[in-house]
Design a protein around this motif. Structure first.
Motif, PDB file in Angstrom:
ATOM      1  N   UNK A  60       4.086  28.194 109.130  1.00  0.00           N
ATOM      2  CA  UNK A  60       3.784  27.306 110.240  1.00  0.00           C
ATOM      3  C   UNK A  60       3.033  26.096 109.727  1.00  0.00           C
ATOM      4  N   UNK A  61       3.216  24.963 110.391  1.00  0.00           N
ATOM      5  CA  UNK A  61       2.473  23.748 110.022  1.00  0.00           C
ATOM      6  C   UNK A  61       2.115  22.991 111.284  1.00  0.00           C
ATOM      7  N   UNK A  62       0.825  22.739 111.461  1.00  0.00           N
ATOM      8  CA  UNK A  62       0.352  21.957 112.593  1.00  0.00           C
ATOM      9  C   UNK A  62      -0.452  20.763 112.094  1.00  0.00           C
ATOM     10  N   UNK A  63      -0.388  19.677 112.846  1.00  0.00           N
ATOM     11  CA  UNK A  63      -1.151  18.474 112.562  1.00  0.00           C
ATOM     12  C   UNK A  63      -2.003  18.150 113.783  1.00  0.00           C
ATOM     13  N   UNK A  64      -3.157  17.573 113.517  1.00  0.00           N
ATOM     14  CA  UNK A  64      -4.018  17.161 114.622  1.00  0.00           C
ATOM     15  C   UNK A  64      -3.955  15.648 114.782  1.00  0.00           C
ATOM     16  N   UNK A  65      -3.619  15.200 115.973  1.00  0.00           N
ATOM     17  CA  UNK A  65      -3.592  13.786 116.304  1.00  0.00           C
ATOM     18  C   UNK A  65      -4.615  13.548 117.399  1.00  0.00           C
TER      19      UNK A  65
ATOM     20  N   UNK B  43      15.764  34.311  93.754  1.00  0.00           N
ATOM     21  CA  UNK B  43      15.213  33.344  94.706  1.00  0.00           C
ATOM     22  C   UNK B  43      14.238  32.415  93.983  1.00  0.00           C
ATOM     23  N   UNK B  44      14.534  31.115  94.014  1.00  0.00           N
ATOM     24  CA  UNK B  44      13.645  30.131  93.396  1.00  0.00           C
ATOM     25  C   UNK B  44      12.568  29.685  94.380  1.00  0.00           C
ATOM     26  N   UNK B  45      12.944  29.617  95.659  1.00  0.00           N
ATOM     27  CA  UNK B  45      12.026  29.181  96.721  1.00  0.00           C
ATOM     28  C   UNK B  45      12.036  30.218  97.831  1.00  0.00           C
ATOM     29  N   UNK B  46      10.868  30.519  98.349  1.00  0.00           N
ATOM     30  CA  UNK B  46      10.762  31.436  99.476  1.00  0.00           C
ATOM     31  C   UNK B  46       9.670  30.956 100.426  1.00  0.00           C
ATOM     32  N   UNK B  47      10.032  30.784 101.682  1.00  0.00           N
ATOM     33  CA  UNK B  47       9.056  30.496 102.733  1.00  0.00           C
ATOM     34  C   UNK B  47       8.932  31.748 103.595  1.00  0.00           C
TER      35      UNK B  47
ATOM     36  N   UNK C 173       6.147  20.715 101.816  1.00  0.00           N
ATOM     37  CA  UNK C 173       5.492  21.987 101.509  1.00  0.00           C
ATOM     38  C   UNK C 173       6.034  22.582 100.211  1.00  0.00           C
ATOM     39  N   UNK C 174       7.346  22.573 100.043  1.00  0.00           N
ATOM     40  CA  UNK C 174       7.944  23.090  98.810  1.00  0.00           C
ATOM     41  C   UNK C 174       7.493  22.251  97.620  1.00  0.00           C
TER      42      UNK C 174
ATOM     43  N   UNK D 150       0.178  21.532 102.456  1.00  0.00           N
ATOM     44  CA  UNK D 150      -0.018  22.978 102.491  1.00  0.00           C
ATOM     45  C   UNK D 150       0.267  23.513 103.890  1.00  0.00           C
ATOM     46  N   UNK D 151       0.790  24.728 103.976  1.00  0.00           N
ATOM     47  CA  UNK D 151       1.083  25.294 105.299  1.00  0.00           C
ATOM     48  C   UNK D 151      -0.193  25.637 106.056  1.00  0.00           C
ATOM     49  N   UNK D 152      -0.096  25.614 107.375  1.00  0.00           N
ATOM     50  CA  UNK D 152      -1.211  26.065 108.205  1.00  0.00           C
ATOM     51  C   UNK D 152      -1.246  27.582 108.296  1.00  0.00           C
TER      52      UNK D 152
END
Length: 238
Positions: free
Chosen positions: A10-15, A2-6, A52-53, A58-60
């Protein structure tokens, strides 16, 4: 491998006062040498995962691991160095610098991160320009090239540092049908030649048809992982 693993990402943004969820509990792996696609409607989270990758965000919550490195633990400078050492990027808008020649555009990542001696830089740039079939265009500027040629330059720039992984966000969106097919074939050829892993975000059925693995997203969630047409054909061939 595995080269990539999530892992439960989760990812949240504030508006303003509103919190927007872009990703919810996404877990997936991408194997070394893969030709993989993230698919789904606009706003489903494809570009967020690429960012993110690619250590551009960065992830939340959760973890993002690339080449075994927990990239969510990297500071800004460390993330920049990691990108330069391990990652390449291909964008739908090419993102070439108009004041630099083809050669200089491809050399640019080596100047920014690698600090290689001039002779080594020259050999690396020449090698990859020849590989993508535009060695004879090295002294031209981006506005002197066709769309397909500019995307070839973008692919060369992504590959010049011999990255383990290339991330491509809608790389055929601005290309006509014939040129898009050529660019897809070129990237698959580069994967086979250099062993580079490719992850695409795309709506383009031509890329989807060449993918070995499809990761389908909807409303920020991973809803399906399956072998693409190319992956099924390879499995049948084996």
């Amino acid at each position: 491998m595995d080269l990539v693993s999530l892992e439960h990402v989760g990812k949240t943004y504030r508006l303003g006062e509103v919190e927007i969820s872009a990703l919810t509990e996404v877990s997936l792996t991408v194997k070394e040498g893969a030709f993989a696609c993230l698919v789904g409607p606009s706003g489903s989270g494809k570009t967020t995962i690429l960012n993110l990758i690619g250590c551009l965000d960065q992830p939340s919550s959760g973890k993002v691991l690339v080449t075994g490195q927990d990239t969510s633990a990297l500071g800004r400078r460390e993330a920049a160095v990691f990108r330069g050492q391990h990652l390449g990027f291909v964008f739908q808008g090419f993102n070439l610098l108009p004041v630099l020649t083809v050669y200089e555009n491809v050399e640019y990542p080596l100047l920014m991160i690698r600090h290689l001696p001039k002779a080594e830089r020259g050999a690396a740039v020449t090698r990859v320009l020849e590989a993508v079939g535009i060695g004879d265009q090295r002294d031209k500027y981006p506005d002197q090239l066709s769309g397909g040629q500019r995307q070839r330059v973008a692919v060369a720039r992504a590959l010049v540092g011999k990255p383990a992984l290339v991330l491509a966000d809608e790389p055929t969106a601005n290309l006509d049908h014939a040129t898009a097919g050529m660019v897809i074939g070129l990237m698959k050829q580069m994967r086979d030649q250099f062993g580079t892993t490719f992850i695409f975000s795309t709506h383009d059925p031509r890329i989807v048809s060449q993918a070995e693995t499809l990761y389908t997203l909807s409303d920020g969630r991973l809803v399906d992982v399956r072998a693409g047409q190319a992956g099924v054909k390879e499995a049948d061939h084996d």
